[in-house]
Scaffold this active site. Structure first.
Site, PDB file in Angstrom:
ATOM      1  CB  CYS A  20     -90.699   4.045  17.232  1.00 22.29           C
ATOM      2  SG  CYS A  20     -92.259   3.874  16.344  1.00 22.29           S
ATOM      3  NE  ARG A  26     -88.674   0.544  16.312  1.00 22.10           N
ATOM      4  CZ  ARG A  26     -87.540   1.131  15.971  1.00 22.10           C
ATOM      5  NH1 ARG A  26     -86.398   0.749  16.535  1.00 22.10           N
ATOM      6  NH2 ARG A  26     -87.529   2.101  15.080  1.00 22.10           N
ATOM      7  CG  ASP A 139     -88.155  -0.131  12.250  1.00 23.63           C
ATOM      8  OD1 ASP A 139     -89.223  -0.790  12.323  1.00 23.63           O
ATOM      9  OD2 ASP A 139     -88.067   0.951  11.660  1.00 23.63           O
TER      10      ASP A 139
END
Length: 175
Positions: A20, A26, A139
């Protein structure tokens, strides 16, 4: 994407890296979730998971506290995670590079110098037919605990779908 029979002797497990942006939300979630699924299936020797970020802002830091808390609420332990930046030289050592949004996909494909390495880069939601239309996992960094839980749910479903695609090929290669 079919995986066919995958080589999975002790020396060369199938290697997956989740990437990420900062490697604190994540990608650590996905690394922990898939690692748990792999361990539960008894395939820990045959599938290796890692994670990284495209940026270097958080290198050496723990996962975001909200990430660790969201994982803990679902029974996972993310406390040992330390952020690192993705090294483009890692493509040679990886079989699959899983990203969470199109920006990361563009960056990783630009860092890849060969077509075979670009082909390793896949969006996580592409593995789950029920979520593929969404294309990207948001996000949660600038959001609240509820968004971290939502994102974790998306990652769990996609990781399960990814595992369902990889596991039979791994098992076939083990025989």
């Amino acid at each position: 994407m079919g995986f066919g029979a995958l080589s999975s002797d002790d020396a060369t497990p199938f290697r997956i890296s989740f990437v990420c942006t900062g490697n604190i939300c994540r990608s650590p979630m996905a690394e922990v979730v898939l690692r748990e699924q792999v361990a539960h299936a008894g395939l820990g020797r045959f599938i290796s998971t890692s994670s990284a970020g495209t940026g270097d802002w958080h290198v050496g830091e723990q996962a975001d506290a909200r990430t660790i808390e969201a994982l803990a609420r679902r029974g996972y332990d993310g406390s040992n995670h330390r952020a690192r930046q993705f090294d483009p030289l890692s493509f040679d050592e990886l079989d699959l590079v899983v990203v969470f949004d199109r920006s990361q996909e563009r960056i990783l494909k630009a860092w890849a110098h060969r077509n075979r390495d670009r082909d390793k880069v896949r969006l996580i939601l592409s593995f789950d037919p029920e979520q593929a239309h969404l294309r990207e996992v948001p996000d949660p960094y600038y959001s609240d605990d509820a968004m971290f839980d939502t994102v974790l749910g998306m990652i769990e479903r996609s990781s399960q779908a990814l595992f369902r695609q990889i596991a039979p090929a791994i098992r076939q290669g083990v025989r």
